[in-house]
Design an enzyme around this catalytic site. Structure first.
Site, PDB file in Angstrom:
ATOM      1  N   ALA A 103      -1.546 -59.240 -48.736  1.00  0.00           N
ATOM      2  CA  ALA A 103      -1.155 -59.226 -47.359  1.00  0.00           C
ATOM      3  C   ALA A 103       0.254 -58.340 -47.555  1.00  0.00           C
ATOM      4  O   ALA A 103       1.160 -58.899 -47.939  1.00  0.00           O
ATOM      5  CB  ALA A 103      -0.924 -60.502 -46.896  1.00  0.00           C
ATOM      6  N   SER A 104       0.136 -57.401 -46.606  1.00  0.00           N
ATOM      7  CA  SER A 104       1.520 -56.590 -46.699  1.00  0.00           C
ATOM      8  C   SER A 104       2.434 -57.295 -46.411  1.00  0.00           C
ATOM      9  O   SER A 104       2.566 -58.153 -45.645  1.00  0.00           O
ATOM     10  CB  SER A 104       1.319 -55.150 -46.063  1.00  0.00           C
ATOM     11  OG  SER A 104       0.125 -54.581 -46.517  1.00  0.00           O
ATOM     12  N   GLN A 105       3.986 -56.679 -46.716  1.00  0.00           N
ATOM     13  CA  GLN A 105       5.328 -57.242 -46.187  1.00  0.00           C
ATOM     14  C   GLN A 105       5.200 -56.957 -44.676  1.00  0.00           C
ATOM     15  O   GLN A 105       5.000 -55.921 -44.073  1.00  0.00           O
ATOM     16  CB  GLN A 105       6.163 -56.628 -46.772  1.00  0.00           C
ATOM     17  CG  GLN A 105       7.623 -56.974 -46.380  1.00  0.00           C
ATOM     18  CD  GLN A 105       8.830 -56.441 -47.369  1.00  0.00           C
ATOM     19  OE1 GLN A 105       8.548 -55.129 -47.739  1.00  0.00           O
ATOM     20  NE2 GLN A 105       9.847 -56.863 -47.286  1.00  0.00           N
TER      21      GLN A 105
END
Ligand SMILES: C[S@@+](CC[C@H](N)C(=O)[O-])C[C@H]1O[C@@H](n2cnc3c(N)ncnc32)[C@H](O)[C@@H]1O
Length: 407
Positions: A65-67
């Site tokens: 899950a990207s930043q």
């Protein structure tokens, strides 16, 4: 901790930090509960401004899950409007697809593809638990896009690509926007490209990023050359001459002293600031990356996320060997200095310091200052001479600094 309160805190911080700018993106972040896309994680972790790896292969993250702050930057770059058709490549947890669905609303459509069936299955569960409909999930290699849903007003990759593939262009509506983390000579740049009527893509905005790279048909592992015995890998532009690894390793093992930088240069300026400038304007530009805990460049590689590395110049294959690299000057990590190695190291250090002076005179441009034009292979156009040309398999990338003097 209460999830709603944690989410409010995250979004307030994204807005106050200038990552979230538009009401539509802010509303989407406020509406979609991130923790439901990261089951098993505590609420505080789910709403921290951190990427969360959710799948590994051989110890390397293959999905995350990207930043949130990077997601916000990219959603602003994408400029999605209600009613639009969006293709996302890299569904992962499904969280970004949920944000996109919220922005396009009931009259729009979001298709999100991932190469792993297991991830898609889990994303479907997350979307259902968050009560999000309006996302079509597909198990596919995103290298090919997803022709059944084309044309798309927006195509966004949340996974790094080495090239601008013709499949994506063919599936983009006229005037549509392609946003992708694009590899550009050792940097990875989130690049928003608008498709013009002439078939050329012109960048609208550019930001630094660091995404997992595509697997499947478009996989292109980062091209680095391991320098045996010194724990360092060398990276040179893909479209330049291949390095002589033994000669470079020999030069690095032969230090010839340090030179002070002529301009103030801190570690954060290096990779996508001076390093990108160097990679685009100087023959022989290189990046050195620590690939083992112990390297032969002990204390002076720059910290780069979880690893360390630096930028510099390397002698051409067949020329007198040498390397000049930007290195840490001392324990306080600032200012930096230049380390010369090998018989031609001093001459390369002169060139590196000259390049640093030019970069400084140009106003120290970084990733957001560059503009790219992607000319698909087979497209015939007459464009002004750019500051740099990056040759890719599927396109020529013309790089310029519109408001500054490059080179
Ligand atoms: C950084 S994650 C995406 C995060 C996601 N957008 C989210 O909101 O959780 C990158 C994803 O790209 C996927 N991926 C890698 N290669 C792919 C390919 N060729 N086609 C489609 N997806 C791919 C990975 O499986 C991974 O889930």
């Amino acid at each position: 901790m209460d999830a709603a309160r944690a989410r409010t805190g995250m979004v307030d911080a994204l807005r106050d930090g200038g990552r979230v700018c538009s009401p539509a993106v802010e509303e989407a972040f406020r509406a979609v509960p991130r923790h439901l896309f990261l089951p098993g994680l505590g609420v505080a972790e789910a709403y921290a401004d951190e990427a969360v790896a959710v799948q590994f292969a051989d110890g390397v993250a293959t999905s995350s899950a990207s930043q949130p702050s990077m997601m916000a930057i990219m959603l602003e770059q994408l400029d999605v409007r209600p009613g639009q058709r969006v293709l996302e490549i890299g569904a992962g947890t499904g969280y970004n697809a949920a944000l996109l669905a919220r922005i396009v609303g009931p009259t729009g459509a979001v298709t999100s593809v991932d190469i792993d069936e297991d991830l898609v299955d889990r994303a479907a569960v997350h979307l259902a638990s968050a009560g999000v409909d309006g996302v079509e999930l597909v198990v596919a290699d995103g290298a090919l896009g997803h022709p059944p849903g084309a044309p798309y007003d927006r195509i966004v990759l949340t996974v790094g690509s080495d090239d601008v593939r013709p499949e994506w262009l063919a599936q983009l509506a006229p005037g549509g926007r392609l946003l992708l983390p694009l590899a550009v000579r050792g940097s990875q740049l989130s690049t928003a490209l608008d498709l013009g009527p002439d078939g050329i893509l012109r960048s609208h905005s550019v930001r630094s990023c660091a995404f997992i790279r595509l697997r499947g048909a478009a996989a292109s592992p980062e091209a680095t050359t391991r320098l045996d015995g010194i724990g360092v890998a060398l990276q040179v532009p893909d479209d330049g001459p291949r390095p002589d690894a033994a000669a470079v390793a020999g030069a690095l093992a032969d230090p010839r002293g340090h030179r002070d930088c002529t301009a103030a240069l801190g570690p954060v300026d290096v990779w996508d600031g001076f390093g990108l400038w160097l990679a685009l304007t100087e023959p022989g530009a290189c990046r050195l990356l620590a690939v083992e805990p112990e390297t032969a460049l002990p204390d002076d590689l720059l910290p780069l996320g979880a690893s360390s590395g630096t930028v510099g110049l390397v002698a051409a294959p067949g020329a007198i060997p040498g390397v000049a690299a930007v290195v840490l000057a001392g324990d306080d990590h600032s200012p930096l200095r230049v380390r010369a190695s090998g018989p031609s190291g001093d001459a390369l250090a002169d060139r590196l310091l000259d390049a640093l002076a030019h970069w400084t005179a140009a106003g120290r441009p970084g990733a957001p200052d560059w503009r790219f034009v992607a000319v698909p292979r087979g497209t015939d156009v007459d464009l002004p001479e750019p500051a740099a040309v990056v040759e890719k398999r599927h396109c020529r990338l013309l790089a310029d600094l519109p408001d500054r003097a490059a080179g």
